[in-house]
Scaffold this motif. Structure first.
Motif, short mmCIF file in Angstrom:
data_model
loop_
_atom_site.label_atom_id
_atom_site.label_comp_id
_atom_site.label_asym_id
_atom_site.label_seq_id
_atom_site.Cartn_x
_atom_site.Cartn_y
_atom_site.Cartn_z
N LEU A 1 0.78 -1.30 -0.13
CA LEU A 1 0.00 0.08 -0.08
C LEU A 1 0.84 1.34 -0.20
CD1 LEU A 1 -2.93 -1.13 2.35
CD2 LEU A 1 -2.96 -0.85 0.04
N SER A 2 1.84 1.22 0.84
CA SER A 2 2.67 2.48 0.91
C SER A 2 3.44 2.69 -0.54
CB SER A 2 3.87 2.45 1.89
OG SER A 2 4.66 1.27 1.69
N VAL A 3 4.00 1.76 -1.25
CA VAL A 3 4.47 1.71 -2.70
C VAL A 3 3.36 2.39 -3.45
CG1 VAL A 3 5.33 0.65 -4.73
CG2 VAL A 3 6.25 -0.06 -2.30
N LEU A 4 2.09 2.23 -3.41
CA LEU A 4 1.08 2.86 -3.96
C LEU A 4 0.65 4.08 -3.48
CD1 LEU A 4 -1.22 -0.38 -5.10
CD2 LEU A 4 0.58 0.71 -6.49
N ARG A 5 1.09 4.57 -2.34
CA ARG A 5 0.66 5.76 -1.80
C ARG A 5 -0.74 5.73 -1.26
NH1 ARG A 5 4.78 9.37 -2.02
NH2 ARG A 5 6.35 9.17 -3.45
N LEU A 6 -1.11 4.34 -0.71
CA LEU A 6 -2.59 4.32 -0.34
C LEU A 6 -2.18 4.42 0.91
CD1 LEU A 6 -3.91 1.54 -2.89
CD2 LEU A 6 -4.26 4.03 -2.79
N PRO A 7 -3.37 4.62 1.80
CA PRO A 7 -3.43 4.84 3.53
C PRO A 7 -3.69 3.22 3.81
CG PRO A 7 -5.50 5.60 2.43
CD PRO A 7 -4.50 5.34 1.22
N TYR A 8 -2.86 3.09 4.95
CA TYR A 8 -3.06 1.70 5.55
C TYR A 8 -4.43 1.64 6.45
CZ TYR A 8 -1.90 -2.61 7.80
OH TYR A 8 -1.82 -3.97 8.38
N PRO A 9 -5.29 1.00 6.38
CA PRO A 9 -6.75 0.93 6.91
C PRO A 9 -6.62 1.15 8.44
CG PRO A 9 -6.23 -1.19 6.34
CD PRO A 9 -5.13 -0.34 5.66
N GLU A 10 -5.61 0.76 9.10
CA GLU A 10 -5.46 0.86 10.71
C GLU A 10 -4.62 1.90 10.86
OE1 GLU A 10 -6.97 0.16 14.19
OE2 GLU A 10 -7.39 -1.20 12.70
N ASN A 11 -4.86 2.92 11.51
CA ASN A 11 -3.84 4.07 12.11
C ASN A 11 -4.55 4.63 13.22
OD1 ASN A 11 -5.76 6.26 11.02
ND2 ASN A 11 -5.88 5.19 9.29
N ASN A 12 -3.30 5.34 13.66
CA ASN A 12 -3.54 6.31 14.96
C ASN A 12 -3.65 7.54 14.46
OD1 ASN A 12 -3.95 3.87 16.40
ND2 ASN A 12 -1.86 3.84 16.93
N ILE A 13 -4.11 8.58 15.38
CA ILE A 13 -3.98 10.16 15.26
C ILE A 13 -2.90 10.69 16.09
CG2 ILE A 13 -5.16 11.96 15.89
CD1 ILE A 13 -7.84 10.68 15.16
N LEU A 14 -2.12 11.41 15.49
CA LEU A 14 -1.17 12.56 16.36
C LEU A 14 -1.57 13.75 16.15
CD1 LEU A 14 1.30 12.61 18.14
CD2 LEU A 14 2.82 12.63 16.36
N ALA A 15 -2.00 14.56 17.13
CA ALA A 15 -2.61 15.90 17.00
C ALA A 15 -1.61 16.69 17.79
CB ALA A 15 -4.00 15.93 17.13
N VAL A 16 -1.27 18.12 17.26
CA VAL A 16 -0.40 18.90 17.94
C VAL A 16 -1.23 20.29 18.00
CG1 VAL A 16 1.69 20.10 18.47
CG2 VAL A 16 1.50 17.58 17.42
N TYR A 17 -1.55 20.78 19.32
CA TYR A 17 -2.20 22.07 19.44
C TYR A 17 -1.31 23.10 20.25
CZ TYR A 17 -6.01 19.73 17.28
OH TYR A 17 -7.01 19.07 16.75
N LYS A 18 -1.31 24.37 19.96
CA LYS A 18 -0.33 25.13 20.73
C LYS A 18 -1.21 26.51 21.33
CE LYS A 18 3.80 27.92 19.82
NZ LYS A 18 4.87 28.37 18.91
N SER A 19 -0.66 26.80 22.30
CA SER A 19 -1.35 28.25 22.92
C SER A 19 -0.73 29.35 22.22
CB SER A 19 -1.08 27.96 24.42
OG SER A 19 -1.50 29.36 24.93
N PRO A 20 -1.40 30.38 22.06
CA PRO A 20 -1.12 31.68 21.38
C PRO A 20 0.39 32.07 22.48
CG PRO A 20 -3.30 31.99 21.64
CD PRO A 20 -2.76 30.62 22.57
#
Length: 261
Positions: free
Chosen positions: A242-261
């Motif tokens: 899938l990675s060679v075809l640039r397709l997303p892997y069905p099982e994945n996790n989220i990494l989200a980053v938020y910043k204070s002003p």
């Protein structure tokens, strides 16, 4: 204070791998296979991200970590706990009192925490999926952030296959399934809510508090068969295809980053 946020480079991930697993040529079959196929566990990407942020003056709060900061990386847990200026762990479970790395343990839900401290970095590793009152939690997180502080959420993507199965499976079966694939102890298994487990949900809550999104990533989670040598080979080959075809892997996790002003 924090180091400048950036995504870990290939060199950063290689350095992390060697510290955690040892020589790629002589380590166990599972990490050696991942290294040779160019894959880093989602949890390893999270660890490498935190590693490059922590400095000697960093005031750090870890939310929901229980007995450890990085459950599968005691070396990094110890090194960063000694490197940072302050490390406070907050968890409603009594497990938090068994955490050897935090400088202070607070046994409560984050919404009920009473403190005047401000933090440069607040981390939530695999805890967002358990939060019952997300709006209250995000409001509390904002109040705890120093100017320019960062919140990093590493959690499950509820649209992935395993979380979908989890939502329709009785809770008493969760540990049995978890033990088969990932191991762990029953006392570290908690009910899930999945109220903060999509980009739409997270953006809505954090942007409402006027916190800026710094980064958002879906990290491929190729760990279902991590302890099963031959099934793991099939899973890794499928991921590579899938990675060679640039397709997303069905099982994945989220990494989200938020910043204070």
């Amino acid at each position: 204070m924090l180091g400048k946020y950036k995504r870990p480079t290939k060199e950063d991930l290689t350095k992390h791998f060697i510290e955690k697993y040892g020589d790629p040529d002589t380590t166990g079959w599972s990490p050696r296979r991942r290294y040779k196929m160019g894959y880093s566990l989602a949890g390893d990407v999270y660890e490498a991200t935190i590693d490059q942020l922590i400095g000697s003056s960093t005031r750090w709060m870890d939310v929901g970590g229980g007995r450890s900061i990085f459950p599968h990386n005691e070396l990094l847990s110890e090194r960063l706990s000694k490197k940072c200026l302050r490390l406070v762990s907050v968890d409603p479970s009594q497990n938090v009192h068994d955490n050897p790395y935090c400088h202070k343990a607070e046994c409560c839900v984050i919404e009920d925490l009473e403190t005047d401290e401000k933090f440069d970095l607040i981390t939530l590793r695999m805890v967002a999926e358990h939060i019952e009152n997300p709006d209250d939690v995000v409001e509390k997180l904002k109040s705890l952030m120093a100017d320019g502080g960062v919140v990093i959420i590493y959690t499950i993507n509820k649209k992935s296959p395993v979380p979908i199965i989890t939502r329709i499976t009785p809770f008493e079966w969760h540990y049995k399934l978890k033990k088969i694939f990932w191991g762990g102890e029953e006392k570290d298994t908690f009910p899930v809510q999945y109220k903060m487990n999509s980009k739409k949900e997270l953006d809505s809550m954090f942007l409402k508090q006027r916190l800026e999104q710094v980064d958002f990533r879906y990290l491929d989670d190729v760990s279902m068969t991590i302890a099963m040598k031959y099934l793991n080979l099939l899973e890794m080959v499928f991921w590579k295809f899938l990675s060679v075809l640039r397709l997303p892997y069905p099982e994945n996790n989220i990494l989200a980053v938020y910043k204070s002003p």
